[in-house]
Enzyme design. Structure first.
Site, PDB file in Angstrom:
ATOM      1  N   GLY A  31       0.490 -11.121  13.400  1.00 34.88           N
ATOM      2  CA  GLY A  31       1.095 -11.471  12.124  1.00 34.88           C
ATOM      3  C   GLY A  31       1.332 -10.269  11.232  1.00 34.88           C
ATOM      4  O   GLY A  31       1.373  -9.132  11.689  1.00 34.88           O
ATOM      5  N   ALA A  32       1.500 -10.545   9.919  1.00 34.37           N
ATOM      6  CA  ALA A  32       1.918  -9.512   8.959  1.00 34.37           C
ATOM      7  C   ALA A  32       3.150  -8.800   9.517  1.00 34.37           C
ATOM      8  O   ALA A  32       3.185  -7.583   9.668  1.00 34.37           O
ATOM      9  CB  ALA A  32       0.788  -8.538   8.657  1.00 34.37           C
ATOM     10  N   HIS A  37       8.210  -5.837  14.725  1.00 41.27           N
ATOM     11  CA  HIS A  37       7.990  -7.133  15.370  1.00 41.27           C
ATOM     12  C   HIS A  37       9.316  -7.888  15.527  1.00 41.27           C
ATOM     13  O   HIS A  37       9.581  -8.496  16.576  1.00 41.27           O
ATOM     14  CB  HIS A  37       7.059  -8.006  14.518  1.00 41.27           C
ATOM     15  N   GLN A 155      -2.265   0.246  24.897  1.00 35.82           N
ATOM     16  CA  GLN A 155      -2.337  -1.203  25.072  1.00 35.82           C
ATOM     17  C   GLN A 155      -1.236  -1.696  26.006  1.00 35.82           C
ATOM     18  O   GLN A 155      -1.471  -2.557  26.869  1.00 35.82           O
ATOM     19  CB  GLN A 155      -2.213  -1.895  23.717  1.00 35.82           C
ATOM     20  N   SER A 187       3.559  -0.630  11.004  1.00 34.18           N
ATOM     21  CA  SER A 187       2.300  -1.251  11.389  1.00 34.18           C
ATOM     22  C   SER A 187       1.907  -2.246  10.316  1.00 34.18           C
ATOM     23  O   SER A 187       2.168  -2.026   9.123  1.00 34.18           O
ATOM     24  CB  SER A 187       1.203  -0.191  11.539  1.00 34.18           C
ATOM     25  N   ARG A 189      -0.956  -2.669   9.287  1.00 37.22           N
ATOM     26  CA  ARG A 189      -1.948  -1.997   8.437  1.00 37.22           C
ATOM     27  C   ARG A 189      -1.306  -1.185   7.320  1.00 37.22           C
ATOM     28  O   ARG A 189      -1.969  -0.850   6.331  1.00 37.22           O
ATOM     29  CB  ARG A 189      -2.851  -1.090   9.285  1.00 37.22           C
TER      30      ARG A 189
END
Length: 282
Positions: A31-32, A37, A155, A187, A189
């Protein structure tokens, strides 16, 4: 746009489509959502009959409880952003209980050593948590293709290894890093950064670009030393690591091999927020 909170309802919806051999694109996220994305979402929509995006802040991949607590959760805004791209998206936004059924622990995974490098060294258990949630989501959604950004390059390589080891019929698609106009890798974050901190964080990509230039005519050791010294000039940054590794094995290298592709990986703290980035060096 359909939103499912329970895996039983999602699988009931997807099962007849799977039996009709419809292709399913899957974009797993926490999310966020940002433009990075959404670029994955657009790629999936263009390449598949059906697109599923999951939004789930996975507790088992956080080794820092404060980081988990402060991770942004913005489902309503996320749905608005997805709707602006397309209404033809299936959203899976489960609870922790729906995913873990009362047992919020990680399965242990081996990724042929990929898990012991960089992020694996600095975030114990992180890739067990990643493997646990990705494997469960893949089993629920049963995608044809799954899309991951290269910002989390380690990842990405680990998910490819997971799919190979478990012989899952899924194509894992790596997509280029999406950046702010400043060069800062997008990101979730970044939302926690102050405007000043966000502006200063553009330095990360600037130093990576300098490293790429330096790498052409200098050794691996000299390039690492140059990056380390560059961050020391800026006390607002705390460099956790900068490593140069083989893209395929993720093993740190000491001597250049012209037959290998190298990538520089960095993790830094600013305003007590941890940011990662990477760059292809050759």
């Amino acid at each position: 746009m359909l939103i499912f909170n329970k895996k039983s309802n999602l699988t009931a919806f997807l099962s007849p489509l799977i039996s009709q051999n419809k292709t399913i694109g899957f974009v797993p996220t926490m999310g966020a959502l940002h433009e990075g994305h959404l670029s994955l979402l657009e790629k999936s929509l263009a390449e598949n009959d059906i697109t599923v995006m999951s939004i789930f802040v996975n507790p088992t991949q956080f080794n820092n409880s404060e980081d988990l607590e402060k991770y942004p959760r913005t489902l309503e805004k996320d749905v608005e952003k997805m709707s602006a791209v397309s209404k033809n998206i299936i959203v899976y936004a489960p609870t922790v209980e729906d995913i873990y059924e009362g047992n919020t622990t990680s399965q242990a995974f081996e990724y042929d050593g990929l898990e012991h490098q960089m992020e694996g060294q600095h975030r114990p258990g992180h890739f067990d948590g990643v493997g646990t949630i990705v494997k469960r989501l893949f089993e629920i959604v049963q995608p044809t293709k799954a899309y991951f950004g290269e910002k989390d390059f380690q990842q990405l390589q680990i998910v490819k290894k997971l799919v190979s080891k478990y012989e899952m019929p899924i194509a894992v698609i790596g997509c280029a890093i999406f950046r702010e106009t400043s060069g800062l890798a997008m990101s979730s974050r970044n939302e926690r950064l102050s405007p000043e901190g966000k502006a200063k964080s553009a330095l990360i990509f600037s130093i990576l670009n300098d490293a790429k230039t330096h790498f052409k005519s200098h050794s691996i050791k000299e390039t690492i030393e140059t990056v380390t010294e560059a961050f020391k000039k800026y006390p607002e940054f705390e460099l956790e690591y900068f490593e140069i590794a083989d893209e395929e094995t993720l093993l740190s290298s000491e001597d250049k091999d012209e037959n290998k592709k190298y990538r520089g990986f960095v993790a830094v703290f600013i305003e007590n927020i941890r940011l990662i980035d990477n760059i292809s060096l050759n």
